[in-house]
Design an enzyme around this catalytic site. Structure first.
Site: not given
Ligand SMILES: [Zn+2]
Length: 335
Positions: A61, A64, A153, A217
């Site tokens: 993404h 990020e 992420h 994450e």
């Molecule tokens: Zn992500």
């Protein structure tokens, strides 16, 4: 191939030429070879074979930024001779055009397009998913070493548990206690066990290449330069140990929290609604019977006390995941 003497500046070079970067190679004094295959796709090979094949990805993404900065610092230290590479390494910056635009994606969410799901569209992200799959396959099938994949992420929404990992659905394979122990050492506070296949990069490498793969994450999305890098010192140190061949994966999990996904809420129609406050954080806990989502002919009410939501999002196309509901679990260590 351009044997340039100018040292590689991985992230800066990637952002300067986000759509295509000429392949180039750099040989380090200790015999380590860095090969930039295309934009954001870097293979690093030590002079001697290692014990693992290690894939580290970030920027799947584009907004990020912290994971890209973590990875860039690692590559910088490799180039400077301050981090010795003892395992075959592939580093991926997933979506450079989106990173330049400071957007999650340009046309569609790249992390829904793996495992061949890219074949149904010709978007920028579909082409990129196909390219990443090819490079990943070439990397993992070039040797017999155990395969590792850490896909880094950061999240849009605040979270009651700041750092957590998603363990992709394993089908008949068993989960790895040493990997979860390693994640705990990296500052990861919780692991979510998925219960079905998905279009994520980590599911792809787990299922097709039987890698120990995780979506990780690391906290909240911020702009380039706004990340407090001291917040990522444990994961950065862990990845460096893996790259240097110093991580032995002997750690068993101690107090890391484990959650099972109890429901993957799919947006079915434009009538879809979430019944949670906009500012509510990931992992907010609800009592049994709470209405979390509704749609035409569907509602999700929590089935037990202590269920929590993760990754809620309404502006996705119908058919895509709008939220995960998780509940605490305990699993017998198998591996
Ligand atoms: Zn992500």
């Amino acid at each position: 191939m351009n044997f340039s003497v100018k040292p590689m500046r991985f992230l800066a070079d990637t952002l300067a030429q986000p759509n295509e970067t000429p392949a180039r190679e750099q040989l380090l004094p200790d015999g380590t070879t860095l090969r930039l295959l295309d934009t954001g796709l870097l293979r690093v090979s030590p002079s001697q074979p290692g014990t693992h094949r290690v894939l580290i990805s970030c920027g799947i993404h584009g907004n990020e930024t912290a994971p890209m900065e973590i990875v860039d610092a690692i590559v910088g230290d490799i180039v400077a001779g301050e981090l010795t590479v003892n395992n075959e390494l592939l580093i991926v910056i997933g979506n450079p055009p989106a990173a330049v635009a400071a957007e999650r994606f340009i046309e569609e969410n790249l992390n829904r397009l793996f495992s061949g799901k890219h074949q149904s569209s010709r978007s920028l992200e579909s082409l990129r998913a196909a390219q990443i799959e090819q490079v990943t396959e070439a990397f993992f099938t070039a040797g017999d070493e155990p395969r590792l994949h850490y896909d880094l992420h950061t999240a849009i929404r605040g979270s009651q548990i700041e750092k957590f990992a998603v363990y992709p659905y394993l089908h008949s394979r068993t989960w790895s206690a040493p990997q979860i122990g390693f994640l705990e050492q990296c500052g990861i506070e919780a692991v979510l066990f998925s219960k079905q296949p998905s279009g994520t990069y980590s599911y792809h490498t787990s299922h097709l290449h039987e890698a120990d793969s995780f979506t990780i994450e690391l906290g909240k999305v911020r702009q380039f330069g706004d990340n407090d890098m001291t917040n990522f010192s444990a994961i950065s140190a862990g990845l460096r140990r893996v790259i240097a061949g110093q991580e032995l994966f002997k750690q068993t999990p101690k107090s890391i929290k484990l959650f099972a996904v109890v429901e993957e809420v799919i947006k079915r129609s434009e009538a879809f609604q979430l019944h949670i406050p906009a500012e509510a954080k990931n992992f907010t806990e609800y009592p049994k019977g709470s209405l979390l989502a509704s749609d035409e002919g569907y509602e999700y009410r929590t089935q037990q006390d202590g269920e929590r939501f993760v990754f809620p999002i309404t502006n996705v196309p119908p058919g895509q995941r709008a939220m995960l509901v998780v509940a605490p679990t305990e699993l017998d260590p198998i591996d």
